[in-house]
Design a protein around this motif. Structure first.
Motif, short mmCIF file in Angstrom:
data_model
loop_
_atom_site.label_atom_id
_atom_site.label_comp_id
_atom_site.label_asym_id
_atom_site.label_seq_id
_atom_site.Cartn_x
_atom_site.Cartn_y
_atom_site.Cartn_z
N SER A 67 0.69 -0.87 -0.04
CA SER A 67 -0.15 0.20 -0.05
C SER A 67 0.59 0.99 0.22
CB SER A 67 -0.95 -0.34 1.36
OG SER A 67 -1.32 -0.99 1.84
N ILE A 68 1.74 1.60 0.83
CA ILE A 68 3.36 2.51 1.08
C ILE A 68 3.55 2.45 -0.59
CG2 ILE A 68 4.41 3.29 1.81
CD1 ILE A 68 1.74 3.63 3.42
N ILE A 69 3.47 1.45 -1.13
CA ILE A 69 4.48 1.53 -2.83
C ILE A 69 3.56 2.09 -3.38
CG2 ILE A 69 5.56 0.49 -4.12
CD1 ILE A 69 6.60 -1.58 -2.35
N PHE A 70 2.05 2.22 -3.37
CA PHE A 70 1.44 2.32 -4.10
C PHE A 70 1.51 3.51 -4.13
CE2 PHE A 70 -3.05 3.51 -5.77
CZ PHE A 70 -3.01 2.95 -6.68
N ILE A 71 0.90 4.39 -2.79
CA ILE A 71 1.06 5.80 -2.53
C ILE A 71 1.92 6.33 -2.99
CG2 ILE A 71 0.40 7.09 -0.76
CD1 ILE A 71 -1.78 5.14 0.87
N LEU A 72 2.93 5.40 -2.59
CA LEU A 72 4.21 6.29 -2.68
C LEU A 72 5.03 6.66 -5.04
CD1 LEU A 72 7.19 8.14 -1.81
CD2 LEU A 72 8.17 5.74 -1.62
N GLY A 73 4.17 5.72 -5.03
CA GLY A 73 4.53 5.75 -6.82
C GLY A 73 3.79 7.02 -6.69
N SER A 74 2.35 7.25 -6.26
CA SER A 74 1.17 7.59 -6.94
C SER A 74 1.81 9.47 -6.54
CB SER A 74 0.14 7.53 -6.53
OG SER A 74 -0.74 5.79 -6.31
N ILE A 75 2.29 9.75 -5.56
CA ILE A 75 2.24 10.62 -5.60
C ILE A 75 3.72 11.02 -6.25
CG2 ILE A 75 3.68 12.33 -3.96
CD1 ILE A 75 2.12 10.72 -1.65
N ILE A 76 4.62 10.08 -6.50
CA ILE A 76 5.47 10.59 -7.32
C ILE A 76 5.49 10.77 -8.63
CG2 ILE A 76 7.68 10.10 -8.57
CD1 ILE A 76 8.53 8.58 -5.57
N SER A 77 4.59 9.86 -9.42
CA SER A 77 4.15 10.25 -11.07
C SER A 77 2.85 11.32 -10.99
CB SER A 77 3.83 8.87 -11.22
OG SER A 77 2.00 8.36 -10.44
N PHE A 78 2.25 12.22 -10.28
CA PHE A 78 1.24 12.63 -10.15
C PHE A 78 2.34 14.12 -10.32
CE2 PHE A 78 -1.21 15.92 -8.35
CZ PHE A 78 -2.17 16.85 -8.69
N ALA A 79 2.89 14.08 -9.19
CA ALA A 79 4.04 15.48 -8.98
C ALA A 79 5.12 15.39 -10.70
CB ALA A 79 5.21 14.82 -7.62
N THR A 80 5.53 14.50 -10.60
CA THR A 80 6.17 14.55 -12.05
C THR A 80 5.52 14.77 -13.35
OG1 THR A 80 7.32 12.17 -11.74
CG2 THR A 80 8.68 13.17 -10.88
N GLY A 81 4.38 13.53 -13.55
CA GLY A 81 3.56 13.57 -14.46
C GLY A 81 4.31 12.26 -15.38
N THR A 82 5.33 11.54 -14.88
CA THR A 82 5.44 10.45 -15.88
C THR A 82 5.58 9.37 -15.21
OG1 THR A 82 7.80 9.07 -16.78
CG2 THR A 82 7.80 10.89 -14.90
N SER A 83 4.76 7.82 -15.73
CA SER A 83 4.36 6.92 -14.75
C SER A 83 5.97 5.62 -15.31
CB SER A 83 3.85 6.22 -15.10
OG SER A 83 3.26 5.97 -16.20
N TYR A 84 6.78 6.06 -16.72
CA TYR A 84 7.97 5.46 -16.83
C TYR A 84 9.09 6.04 -15.68
CZ TYR A 84 7.02 3.41 -21.20
OH TYR A 84 6.35 2.74 -21.98
N GLY A 85 9.16 7.26 -15.57
CA GLY A 85 10.10 7.81 -14.17
C GLY A 85 10.32 6.79 -13.42
N THR A 86 8.89 7.11 -12.32
CA THR A 86 8.66 6.64 -11.06
C THR A 86 8.71 5.43 -11.25
OG1 THR A 86 6.80 8.27 -10.65
CG2 THR A 86 6.49 6.23 -9.61
N MET A 87 7.81 4.38 -12.18
CA MET A 87 8.69 3.01 -12.27
C MET A 87 9.90 2.49 -11.94
SD MET A 87 6.07 1.22 -15.26
CE MET A 87 4.65 1.86 -14.68
N GLY A 88 11.40 3.43 -12.53
CA GLY A 88 12.08 3.56 -13.20
C GLY A 88 12.80 3.66 -11.67
N ILE A 89 12.30 4.49 -10.56
CA ILE A 89 12.94 4.96 -9.60
C ILE A 89 12.01 3.94 -8.47
CG2 ILE A 89 12.85 6.38 -7.44
CD1 ILE A 89 12.23 9.10 -9.83
N LEU A 90 11.33 3.84 -8.16
CA LEU A 90 10.49 3.06 -7.94
C LEU A 90 11.30 1.62 -8.00
CD1 LEU A 90 7.48 4.08 -6.29
CD2 LEU A 90 9.19 4.48 -5.18
N MET A 91 11.14 0.92 -8.88
CA MET A 91 10.76 -0.88 -8.47
C MET A 91 12.75 -1.21 -7.92
SD MET A 91 9.28 -2.97 -10.08
CE MET A 91 8.38 -3.02 -10.87
#
Length: 573
Positions: A435-459
């Motif tokens: 749940s924390i990973i999902f929320i963290l990913g949501s915040i980062i991708s919302f703030a940066t506008g990129t799902s690819y970049g968020t995946m690359g940071i968090l995975m």
């Protein structure tokens, strides 16, 4: 308006003063740590977008504010202001010089030209008429839009730029708001491409999974792990279900309810009534040549050419990339079984989607021109003029994308994503990790506008963290799925996301109107994904229980909390 501008000016002056007086720290690597100031670019852009209702100005000022923070370290306000302006130019040039970004700009413009050609030949009108005969009312019109979105599973950009323009005349006639169409388009773009077994996303997602498992010393079949994550991609699955439920129940809530109720009252022959705040009018104003014979083949053949050329292009572009690379295992796979499922999947994943789609759209445009000239709908010169005219309708899209990429570069320089990760990833109980990973990913991708970049940071962080907290292989899979779907959720909400931008442009609706109507839906599905998806899955409840329950809750939530659009019974399907 004057008072608002004064407030914005005062806030700007306060921002300059606070930034210049800030005491930034130096990290262990010698770089400047901007802390909370790293959030300035996305916060400024998003807040101003809703205040000013102007995306271009908001993105520009967001980039400027981020650049000012970067250059304020020296403490000279005049130098910082000048350097900030120069940085905007540099960000824009660098973003446009990127091969992938340039390919996206070109494909967007060329697809706009293709749509204009099909419109002039009467193809889109014929398709609209054909679909209108199948779409007896608002329910079936929305379901058909949803099915088309699923059909274009292979790429989210192609989805956004094709489904919207094709379905726009149908949904206009059935008095469905442009905001609802753009939501359907956006909800079947990244959420579908992200879980499709073969798409332009798969290679990137599989590669991240592979790297994550290598980091914990495990050798796995990354594609098999990717498939295992699909049932845990709660947001993707529940959002697709949510779209269908809104159509079948004819229930909405929030700003979308207002948009739909407004749409049921408008005159479908009056474009100003349909779309009071248009983003661009060129495609809306285009009509078939007088006397031209309406034929669905004038749309099916060009779009079919685009799809077939894209699929073939994905394969051969990826094949050539793999064969020119140094991965002997992949090369062996392509040599031994080039057309096996594994071979096709690897080729798609290695392809440059932006270039391939540009090539495919260019070929489809030439086919459309030849068809129009042969049918005497226009001359070659008129065909080129029409093609260029269609491009004009998406120039604003290109400008917004360019600014969004520049904003992303500013965010990267400030270390926004790293700050968010360090801020939000404290110690926590094992069952809360997905749940924390999902929320963290949501915040980062919302703030940066990129799902690819968020995946690359968090995975690279999520898989080792999950392995360290729990040795259960299923728990690691859940955590990996949380990264992939959380990134899409945040990206889906973000007004600076490229797919959000393209969806609004494809549907022909004001970008901020699309964001405002879609965000409550995305947030509702995101909350359900956490409470009825990741939390029980993290506690060890079997997925064959969790997923059906979360789907029932999604449908029930809309049924009981949504409000009827209050149409006369005779107009319903």
């Amino acid at each position: 308006m004057l008072k608002k501008n004064i407030y914005i000016g005062l806030i700007g002056l306060a921002f300059i003063f606070i930034t210049l007086s800030a005491d930034f720290t130096t990290g262990s690597d010698g770089g400047i740590q901007f802390g909370w100031f790293s959030l300035v670019p996305p916060v400024v852009s998003i807040v101003l977008a809703f205040v000013t209702k102007n995306v271009i100005i908001s993105l520009f000022l967001g980039i400027f504010a981020g650049a000012f923070v970067l250059h304020s370290v020296d403490g000279n306000v005049l130098t910082a202001l000048v350097q900030s302006f120069l940085s905007i130019v540099e960000y824009a040039l660098t973003s446009l010089a990127d091969r992938y970004n340039a390919g996206i700009i070109l494909q967007v413009l060329v697809i706009g030209g293709l749509i204009a050609l099909m419109t002039k030949m009467g193809g889109t009108r014929a398709v609209a008429n054909a679909l209108a005969s199948k779409a007896k009312g608002p329910v079936s019109a929305q379901v058909i839009s949803w099915i088309l979105g699923l059909f274009l599973f292979f790429d989210d950009y192609a989805n956004a730029l094709i489904v919207g323009p094709v379905m726009r005349p149908v949904t206009d006639e059935k008095k469905i708001s442009r905001e609802k169409l753009s939501f359907i388009v956006d909800a079947t773009a990244a959420p579908v491409a992200g879980i499709a077994l073969i798409s332009t996303w798969v290679g990137y997602e599989v590669g991240l999974i592979q790297d994550g498992y290598e980091a914990i010393g495990q050798s796995v079949n990354a594609y098999s792990i990717f498939i295992e994550t699909i049932p845990y991609r709660f947001y993707n699955i529940l959002m697709l279900l949510f779209v269908v439920c809104t159509a079948l129940f004819l229930k909405e809530f929030g700003p979308m309810l207002k948009a739909e109720r407004r749409a049921r009252k408008y005159d479908p022959t009056n474009i100003e009534d349909i779309n009071p705040n248009p983003s661009s009018s060129e495609l809306d104003e285009m009509e078939p040549i007088e006397g031209v014979k309406l034929s669905i083949w004038n749309a099916i053949i060009p779009i079919g050419t685009l799809i077939v050329a894209a699929l073939v292009g994905f394969y051969f572009n990826g094949y050539n990339t793999i064969m020119a690379g140094e991965d002997t295992t992949l090369i062996q796979t392509m040599q031994n079984s080039p057309f096996s499922f594994a071979g096709i999947q690897e080729a798609f994943g290695a392809s440059d989607a932006s270039v391939v789609l540009f090539q495919a759209a260019l070929l489809a445009s030439l086919v459309a021109m030849a068809m129009g000239v042969k049918q005497k709908a226009f001359t070659w010169g008129e065909a080129v003029d029409t093609w260029i005219n269609g491009m004009k309708s998406l120039i604003i899209t290109g400008a917004i994308l360019l600014l969004a990429w520049s904003l992303s570069a500013s965010i990267t320089d400030l270390g926004t994503a790293d700050f968010l990760v360090s801020l939000l990833s404290d110690s926590l109980p094992a069952f809360l990790l997905p749940s924390i990973i999902f929320i963290l990913g949501s915040i980062i991708s919302f703030a940066t506008g990129t799902s690819y970049g968020t995946m690359g940071i968090l995975m690279p962080l999520a898989i080792p963290l999950a392995a360290g907290i729990s040795g259960d292989p299923e728990f690691i899979v859940i955590s990996a799925g949380a990264v992939l779907t959380g990134a899409i959720f945040g990206d889906h909400c973000s007004p600076i996301s490229d797919t959000t931008i393209l969806s609004s442009m494809g549907a022909g609706v004001d970008h901020l109107a699309h964001v405002q109507t879609q965000m409550p839906y995305a947030i509702a599905v995101g909350i359900i994904s956490v409470i009825f998806g990741f939390l029980p899955a993290g506690l060890g409840l079997p997925i064959w229980i969790v997923l059906p329950v979360s789907m029932v809750v999604t449908a029930a939530f809309l049924y009981f909390f949504g409000k009827s659009i209050d149409e006369p019974e005779s107009e319903l399907d």
